[in-house]
Design a protein around this motif. Sequence first.
Motif, mmCIF file in Angstrom:
data_model
loop_
_atom_site.group_PDB
_atom_site.id
_atom_site.type_symbol
_atom_site.label_atom_id
_atom_site.label_comp_id
_atom_site.label_asym_id
_atom_site.label_seq_id
_atom_site.Cartn_x
_atom_site.Cartn_y
_atom_site.Cartn_z
ATOM 1 N N GLY A 56 -59.293 14.085 11.755
ATOM 2 C CA GLY A 56 -59.315 13.433 12.364
ATOM 3 C C GLY A 56 -58.630 12.821 13.231
ATOM 4 N N ILE A 57 -57.814 11.853 12.300
ATOM 5 C CA ILE A 57 -57.432 10.801 13.455
ATOM 6 C C ILE A 57 -56.122 11.541 14.040
ATOM 7 N N HIS A 58 -55.361 12.495 12.914
ATOM 8 C CA HIS A 58 -54.115 13.627 13.019
ATOM 9 C C HIS A 58 -54.262 13.671 14.428
ATOM 10 N N ALA A 59 -55.127 14.345 14.892
ATOM 11 C CA ALA A 59 -56.241 15.734 15.568
ATOM 12 C C ALA A 59 -56.513 15.231 16.510
ATOM 13 N N VAL A 60 -56.787 13.776 16.622
ATOM 14 C CA VAL A 60 -57.144 12.915 18.062
ATOM 15 C C VAL A 60 -56.159 12.727 18.630
ATOM 16 N N LEU A 61 -54.512 11.654 17.705
ATOM 17 C CA LEU A 61 -53.616 11.184 17.966
ATOM 18 C C LEU A 61 -52.859 12.474 18.727
ATOM 19 N N LYS A 62 -52.198 13.834 17.689
ATOM 20 C CA LYS A 62 -52.218 14.863 18.395
ATOM 21 C C LYS A 62 -51.776 15.139 19.644
#
Length: 73
Positions: A56-62
């Motif tokens: 989830g964090i990866h998706a938001v930052l990307k």
Amino acid sequence: MSNKDIKIKFEYWDYHCSDGCCSDYGVKLYVNDVELEHPDEEQSDNGYLGDDARTGIHAVLKHLGYNVIIEEI
């Protein structure tokens, strides 16, 4: 919302087939009302992004334009 605000939404969902023999559930993830793409291009399903903090964090930052490097120790 100000121009620095980010709205993150978790949408909980569940599915039960018509005969009741199967069910599934997960959490979709949105930023500013945009449904996020899974950060792994081989995955097309957003239905579980909110279940896993790392993904989830990866998706938001990307989505926000960052090149994300995650290190696990």
